[in-house]
Write an enzyme that holds these catalytic residues in place. Structure first.
Site, PDB file in Angstrom:
ATOM      1  N   THR A 132     111.990 115.484  74.009  1.00  0.00           N
ATOM      2  CA  THR A 132     111.306 116.771  72.594  1.00  0.00           C
ATOM      3  C   THR A 132     111.695 117.825  73.176  1.00  0.00           C
ATOM      4  O   THR A 132     112.567 118.303  73.629  1.00  0.00           O
ATOM      5  CB  THR A 132     109.904 117.619  73.124  1.00  0.00           C
ATOM      6  OG1 THR A 132     109.478 118.507  73.006  1.00  0.00           O
ATOM      7  CG2 THR A 132     109.718 117.195  74.994  1.00  0.00           C
ATOM      8  N   ASP A 133     112.510 118.617  72.010  1.00  0.00           N
ATOM      9  CA  ASP A 133     113.167 119.525  71.470  1.00  0.00           C
ATOM     10  C   ASP A 133     112.548 120.508  72.255  1.00  0.00           C
ATOM     11  O   ASP A 133     112.899 121.960  72.379  1.00  0.00           O
ATOM     12  CB  ASP A 133     112.824 120.316  70.101  1.00  0.00           C
ATOM     13  CG  ASP A 133     111.797 120.283  69.601  1.00  0.00           C
ATOM     14  OD1 ASP A 133     110.403 120.604  70.049  1.00  0.00           O
ATOM     15  OD2 ASP A 133     111.968 121.124  68.371  1.00  0.00           O
ATOM     16  N   GLU A 134     111.562 120.435  73.120  1.00  0.00           N
ATOM     17  CA  GLU A 134     110.716 122.203  73.748  1.00  0.00           C
ATOM     18  C   GLU A 134     111.215 122.188  74.882  1.00  0.00           C
ATOM     19  O   GLU A 134     110.988 123.500  75.826  1.00  0.00           O
ATOM     20  CB  GLU A 134     108.804 121.157  73.357  1.00  0.00           C
ATOM     21  CG  GLU A 134     108.288 121.273  72.430  1.00  0.00           C
ATOM     22  CD  GLU A 134     106.524 121.050  72.562  1.00  0.00           C
ATOM     23  OE1 GLU A 134     105.819 121.569  73.080  1.00  0.00           O
ATOM     24  OE2 GLU A 134     106.001 120.157  71.670  1.00  0.00           O
ATOM     25  N   TYR A 157     103.732 120.614  79.569  1.00  0.00           N
ATOM     26  CA  TYR A 157     104.561 119.915  78.891  1.00  0.00           C
ATOM     27  C   TYR A 157     105.833 120.361  79.131  1.00  0.00           C
ATOM     28  O   TYR A 157     105.929 119.642  79.262  1.00  0.00           O
ATOM     29  CB  TYR A 157     103.550 119.861  77.389  1.00  0.00           C
ATOM     30  CG  TYR A 157     104.569 118.873  76.876  1.00  0.00           C
ATOM     31  CD1 TYR A 157     104.399 118.067  77.062  1.00  0.00           C
ATOM     32  CD2 TYR A 157     104.835 119.037  75.621  1.00  0.00           C
ATOM     33  CE1 TYR A 157     105.011 116.525  76.398  1.00  0.00           C
ATOM     34  CE2 TYR A 157     105.232 118.201  74.536  1.00  0.00           C
ATOM     35  CZ  TYR A 157     106.483 117.022  75.092  1.00  0.00           C
ATOM     36  OH  TYR A 157     106.662 115.886  74.487  1.00  0.00           O
ATOM     37  N   LYS A 161     108.660 117.682  80.624  1.00  0.00           N
ATOM     38  CA  LYS A 161     109.569 117.013  79.677  1.00  0.00           C
ATOM     39  C   LYS A 161     110.979 117.394  80.249  1.00  0.00           C
ATOM     40  O   LYS A 161     111.719 116.356  80.502  1.00  0.00           O
ATOM     41  CB  LYS A 161     109.006 117.131  78.101  1.00  0.00           C
ATOM     42  CG  LYS A 161     108.189 116.604  78.326  1.00  0.00           C
ATOM     43  CD  LYS A 161     108.162 115.133  78.305  1.00  0.00           C
ATOM     44  CE  LYS A 161     109.078 114.358  78.009  1.00  0.00           C
ATOM     45  NZ  LYS A 161     108.474 112.348  77.133  1.00  0.00           N
ATOM     46  N   ARG A 221     107.340 124.971  62.970  1.00  0.00           N
ATOM     47  CA  ARG A 221     108.066 123.780  63.746  1.00  0.00           C
ATOM     48  C   ARG A 221     108.479 122.636  62.262  1.00  0.00           C
ATOM     49  O   ARG A 221     108.343 122.473  61.277  1.00  0.00           O
ATOM     50  CB  ARG A 221     106.498 123.168  64.005  1.00  0.00           C
ATOM     51  CG  ARG A 221     105.641 123.408  65.705  1.00  0.00           C
ATOM     52  CD  ARG A 221     106.251 123.469  66.620  1.00  0.00           C
ATOM     53  NE  ARG A 221     105.079 124.157  67.176  1.00  0.00           N
ATOM     54  CZ  ARG A 221     105.477 125.234  68.008  1.00  0.00           C
ATOM     55  NH1 ARG A 221     106.124 126.221  67.514  1.00  0.00           N
ATOM     56  NH2 ARG A 221     104.512 125.871  68.696  1.00  0.00           N
TER      57      ARG A 221
HETATM   58  P1  NAD Z   1     101.282 110.297  72.649  1.00  0.00           P
HETATM   59  O1  NAD Z   1      99.892 110.580  73.471  1.00  0.00           O
HETATM   60  O2  NAD Z   1     100.685 109.322  71.703  1.00  0.00           O
HETATM   61  O3  NAD Z   1     101.669 108.074  73.528  1.00  0.00           O
HETATM   62  C1  NAD Z   1     101.955 108.215  74.900  1.00  0.00           C
HETATM   63  C2  NAD Z   1     100.932 106.996  75.577  1.00  0.00           C
HETATM   64  O4  NAD Z   1     101.600 106.360  77.026  1.00  0.00           O
HETATM   65  C3  NAD Z   1      99.728 106.586  74.986  1.00  0.00           C
HETATM   66  O5  NAD Z   1      99.812 105.601  74.962  1.00  0.00           O
HETATM   67  C4  NAD Z   1      99.686 106.730  76.650  1.00  0.00           C
HETATM   68  O6  NAD Z   1      98.180 105.387  76.877  1.00  0.00           O
HETATM   69  C5  NAD Z   1     100.802 105.949  77.660  1.00  0.00           C
HETATM   70  N1  NAD Z   1     100.288 106.806  79.463  1.00  0.00           N
HETATM   71  C6  NAD Z   1     100.187 107.902  79.225  1.00  0.00           C
HETATM   72  N2  NAD Z   1     100.476 107.947  81.067  1.00  0.00           N
HETATM   73  C7  NAD Z   1     101.136 107.006  81.297  1.00  0.00           C
HETATM   74  C8  NAD Z   1     101.157 106.164  82.235  1.00  0.00           C
HETATM   75  N3  NAD Z   1     100.725 106.930  83.608  1.00  0.00           N
HETATM   76  N4  NAD Z   1     101.716 104.381  82.217  1.00  0.00           N
HETATM   77  C9  NAD Z   1     101.465 104.337  81.146  1.00  0.00           C
HETATM   78  N5  NAD Z   1     101.030 104.176  80.045  1.00  0.00           N
HETATM   79  C10 NAD Z   1     101.237 105.839  80.114  1.00  0.00           C
HETATM   80  O7  NAD Z   1     102.458 110.524  72.751  1.00  0.00           O
HETATM   81  P2  NAD Z   1     103.384 110.428  71.582  1.00  0.00           P
HETATM   82  O8  NAD Z   1     103.851 111.668  70.398  1.00  0.00           O
HETATM   83  O9  NAD Z   1     103.576 109.323  71.161  1.00  0.00           O
HETATM   84  O10 NAD Z   1     104.961 110.620  72.942  1.00  0.00           O
HETATM   85  C11 NAD Z   1     105.627 109.904  72.881  1.00  0.00           C
HETATM   86  C12 NAD Z   1     106.864 110.262  73.576  1.00  0.00           C
HETATM   87  O11 NAD Z   1     107.828 110.949  72.683  1.00  0.00           O
HETATM   88  C13 NAD Z   1     106.698 111.609  74.999  1.00  0.00           C
HETATM   89  O12 NAD Z   1     107.052 111.002  75.705  1.00  0.00           O
HETATM   90  C14 NAD Z   1     106.954 112.516  74.083  1.00  0.00           C
HETATM   91  O13 NAD Z   1     106.863 113.828  74.639  1.00  0.00           O
HETATM   92  C15 NAD Z   1     107.639 112.559  73.112  1.00  0.00           C
HETATM   93  N6  NAD Z   1     108.110 113.074  72.023  1.00  0.00           N
HETATM   94  C16 NAD Z   1     106.508 113.799  71.143  1.00  0.00           C
HETATM   95  C17 NAD Z   1     107.187 113.941  70.470  1.00  0.00           C
HETATM   96  C18 NAD Z   1     106.106 113.986  69.171  1.00  0.00           C
HETATM   97  O14 NAD Z   1     105.624 115.130  68.208  1.00  0.00           O
HETATM   98  N7  NAD Z   1     104.584 113.038  68.935  1.00  0.00           N
HETATM   99  C19 NAD Z   1     108.217 114.075  70.039  1.00  0.00           C
HETATM  100  C20 NAD Z   1     109.265 114.718  70.881  1.00  0.00           C
HETATM  101  C21 NAD Z   1     109.272 113.833  71.845  1.00  0.00           C
HETATM  102  P1  TYD Z   2     100.805 120.951  67.665  1.00  0.00           P
HETATM  103  O1  TYD Z   2     100.232 119.468  66.892  1.00  0.00           O
HETATM  104  O2  TYD Z   2     100.072 121.158  69.356  1.00  0.00           O
HETATM  105  O3  TYD Z   2     102.378 119.997  68.569  1.00  0.00           O
HETATM  106  P2  TYD Z   2     103.384 121.303  69.579  1.00  0.00           P
HETATM  107  O4  TYD Z   2     102.356 122.641  69.991  1.00  0.00           O
HETATM  108  O5  TYD Z   2     103.513 120.565  70.406  1.00  0.00           O
HETATM  109  O6  TYD Z   2     104.153 122.064  68.674  1.00  0.00           O
HETATM  110  O7  TYD Z   2     101.090 122.280  67.334  1.00  0.00           O
HETATM  111  C1  TYD Z   2     101.804 122.832  66.149  1.00  0.00           C
HETATM  112  C2  TYD Z   2     101.602 123.456  66.224  1.00  0.00           C
HETATM  113  O8  TYD Z   2     100.347 123.584  65.260  1.00  0.00           O
HETATM  114  C3  TYD Z   2     101.577 124.345  67.064  1.00  0.00           C
HETATM  115  O9  TYD Z   2     101.780 125.686  66.848  1.00  0.00           O
HETATM  116  C4  TYD Z   2     100.666 125.043  67.279  1.00  0.00           C
HETATM  117  C5  TYD Z   2      99.283 124.812  66.450  1.00  0.00           C
HETATM  118  N1  TYD Z   2      97.879 124.316  65.885  1.00  0.00           N
HETATM  119  C6  TYD Z   2      97.199 125.190  65.786  1.00  0.00           C
HETATM  120  O10 TYD Z   2      97.213 126.001  65.043  1.00  0.00           O
HETATM  121  N2  TYD Z   2      96.009 124.576  66.177  1.00  0.00           N
HETATM  122  C7  TYD Z   2      95.406 123.330  66.344  1.00  0.00           C
HETATM  123  O11 TYD Z   2      94.303 123.424  66.589  1.00  0.00           O
HETATM  124  C8  TYD Z   2      96.529 122.605  67.050  1.00  0.00           C
HETATM  125  C9  TYD Z   2      96.555 121.799  67.779  1.00  0.00           C
HETATM  126  C10 TYD Z   2      98.075 123.147  67.130  1.00  0.00           C
END
Ligand code: NAD
Ligand code: TYD
Length: 349
Positions: A132-134, A157, A161, A221
């Site tokens: 992630t970019d975080e 988090y 990562k 974001r």
């Molecule tokens: P998500 O929470 O929707 O899915 C995570 C999946 O991992 C779930 O299906 C969960 O059951 C599985 N999981 C959790 N713990 C596990 C374990 N111990 N063993 C096996 N499986 C397990 O997450 P997402 O949003 O799809 O993110 C996927 C990846 O991409 C993550 O690594 C996250 O850090 C990265 N990422 C997400 C975003 C975003 O905006 N959502 C952005 C950048 C990177």
């Molecule tokens: P989120 O979707 O949780 O992603 P991330 O924190 O990983 O960027 O949140 C996106 C933005 O929205 C973040 O600045 C937090 C804000 N946010 C709210 O204002 N209210 C909410 O209930 C949630 C879940 C997020």
């Protein structure tokens, strides 16, 4: 080239799109989807694939050393796309230990088993870590994260990562493991669990529930349509330079409050409500602890080196996303029953 590809976290939001893309576009590969099916993992995200011959689902934990060893041995895994993680910042604030366990120890376990199984025979092998970019922390009003930005994670988090990224690089440097990492900005689209901003707010607007905006709603974001992330993963998996890192972003920055207004407008219009009906749902609440002000990604390297660019304009992406949530009420009902209600009460009341 045939590959036995282990995709972890393939029942989650991004993982399900990646699994679908690989199973569909690469019939010559066999895709093994390993997922523990946590609250965020849902096999309903993949019902269309259950009869594909090149697809196998395995329920299990990335931290389980014996299980991972058996999977590598039995299925002769040659490549890994590692997405499994605890992924929600708010949950990491209340339960940081589970983030360290899954994101750090789980990644380390996968790396160690891959190293032992491949026994330094790295031809055609790959460990692709999705991050992630975080990890780069927070930007002020100007500037963009590049692949050379320094790591400065703030939330548990992001720290977990960042730590997993460091382990992946350590395995490349120390053992010569063929690795690649990508760090992506915020994703949105279908099958996202309604704890993250976009699906949570769409669901609340539909149900006339308050929209809990953290702080003043001024955080920024950079949003990328999830299918574009999956396309980027495809490109990096096939053409990424070993040992390299690629940033993936949408060049699509939104202040939260502006994005929320777009969601309100879109949902109200698609439901045939009068414009402005749901404006009253906006509710400013206490800010998230350690809330990063702004994320924005420079994905020029990915464009210049591998030719990837986002394919969708945000307006089109958000329309598609809202439409998907309005049409998939059964999916939404299922994931928001039971435990979700407990989470919601604890988090927002
Ligand atoms: P998500 O929470 O929707 O899915 C995570 C999946 O991992 C779930 O299906 C969960 O059951 C599985 N999981 C959790 N713990 C596990 C374990 N111990 N063993 C096996 N499986 C397990 O997450 P997402 O949003 O799809 O993110 C996927 C990846 O991409 C993550 O690594 C996250 O850090 C990265 N990422 C997400 C975003 C975003 O905006 N959502 C952005 C950048 C990177
Ligand atoms: P989120 O979707 O949780 O992603 P991330 O924190 O990983 O960027 O949140 C996106 C933005 O929205 C973040 O600045 C937090 C804000 N946010 C709210 O204002 N209210 C909410 O209930 C949630 C879940 C997020």
């Amino acid at each position: 080239m045939n590959h036995n590809v282990l995709i972890t976290g393939g029942a989650g939001f991004i993982g399900s799109h990646v699994v679908r893309l690989f199973v569909t576009n690469y019939p010559e590969y066999h895709i093994y989807n390993l997922d523990i099916l946590s609250y965020a993992g849902n096999l309903d995200n993949l019902t269309d694939l259950k009869n594909n011959e090149n697809y196998t689902f395995i329920k299990g934990d990335i931290c389980d050393n014996e299980l991972i060893k058996n999977i590598f041995k039995k299925y002769k895994i040659s490549r890994v796309i590692h997405l499994a993680a605890e992924s929600h910042v708010d949950r990491s604030i209340t339960d940081p230990l589970s983030f360290a366990t899954t994101n750090v120890m789980g990644t380390l376990n996968l790396l160690q088993v891959a190293k032992e199984s491949w026994q330094a025979n790295y031809i055609n092998k790959l460990f692709y870590h999705i991050s992630t970019d975080e990890v780069y922390g927070s930007l002020g009003h100007d500037g963009l994260f590049s692949e050379n930005s320094k790591y400065d994670p703030h939330s548990p988090y992001a720290a977990s990562k960042a730590s997993s990224d460091h382990f992946v690089r350590a395995f490349a440097d120390t053992y010569g493991m063929p690795t690649v990492i990508s760090n992506c900005s915020n994703n949105y689209g279908s099958y996202q669990f309604p704890e993250k901003l976009i699906p949570l707010f769409i669901n609340n607007i539909v149900n006339n529930k308050p929209l809990p905006v953290y702080g003043k709603g001024e955080n920024v974001r950079d949003w990328l349509f999830v299918n574009d992330h999956a396309r980027a993963i495809d490109v990096i998996f096939h053409d990424g330079k070993l040992g390299d890192t690629y940033n993936i972003g949408g060049f699509n920055e939104w202040k939260n409050i502006d994005l929320i207004k777009v969601m309100i407008k879109t949902v109200d219009r698609l439901l045939g409500r009068e414009e402005g009906t749901s404006d009253k749902l906006i509710t400013y609440v206490t800010d998230r602890a350690g809330h990063d002000f702004r994320y924005a990604i420079d994905s020029t390297k990915l464009k210049d080196d591998l030719g990837w660019e986002p394919s969708l304009q945000f307006e089109e992406g958000i329309e598609k996303t809202v439409t998907w949530y309005l049409e998939n009420t059964v999916w939404l009902k299922q994931v928001t029953s039971g435990k979700y209600q407990e989470y919601y009460q604890k988090m927002y009341n």
